[in-house]
Write a protein that holds these residues in place. Structure first.
Motif, PDB file in Angstrom:
ATOM      1  N   ASN A  35       4.547  37.589  22.169  1.00  0.00           N
ATOM      2  CA  ASN A  35       5.239  36.707  23.099  1.00  0.00           C
ATOM      3  C   ASN A  35       6.282  37.536  23.855  1.00  0.00           C
ATOM      4  N   SER A  51       2.211  36.430  32.549  1.00  0.00           N
ATOM      5  CA  SER A  51       2.991  35.370  31.919  1.00  0.00           C
ATOM      6  C   SER A  51       4.129  34.948  32.851  1.00  0.00           C
ATOM      7  N   TRP A  72       1.361  32.251  25.925  1.00  0.00           N
ATOM      8  CA  TRP A  72       1.248  32.734  24.548  1.00  0.00           C
ATOM      9  C   TRP A  72       1.349  31.533  23.629  1.00  0.00           C
ATOM     10  N   VAL A  78      -4.070  33.042  23.012  1.00  0.00           N
ATOM     11  CA  VAL A  78      -3.457  33.044  24.337  1.00  0.00           C
ATOM     12  C   VAL A  78      -4.287  32.106  25.208  1.00  0.00           C
TER      13      VAL A  78
END
Length: 110
Positions: A35, A51, A72, A78
């Protein structure tokens, strides 16, 4: 910098999807997903899915990068919202925790 085990892709769900349709949800199962803002999914040969917290220097606003589409879930999962693509054959799906090619997972195809 940090040392960590490379991301590994084990399975995709769904296993087949239509690349010409946008906003399809793809779940990637594997191991060692972190993450971190630098978590990226390589979609085909030249598309980078980033992300939401990716740095602008890692995920610039251009034709090859799509921001805010990687989520995440855990070290083993994912989720990605896929962009529309003109690719009509198999697409390589890879995951990296830090945008480094040597940290890219093994290929998976859909």
């Amino acid at each position: 910098f940090y040392f960590h085990d490379p991301a590994q892709v084990a399975a995709l769900s769904p296993t087949h999807f239509r690349t010409q349709i946008s906003s399809q949800r793809l779940t990637i199962y594997g191991a060692n997903f972190l993450n971190v803002p630098s978590l990226v999914v390589y979609y085909g040969d030249n598309a980078f899915l980033c992300s939401p917290s990716a740095l602008n220097s890692d995920c610039p606003a251009d034709a090859t990068h799509t921001r805010d589409v990687v989520t995440w879930i855990s070290h083993f999962e994912v989720q990605v919202t896929l962009p529309r693509s003109d690719i009509s054959t198999s697409v390589k799906i890879k995951v990296a925790n830090n945008f480094q090619p040597n940290e890219v997972s093994s290929n998976s195809k859909s």
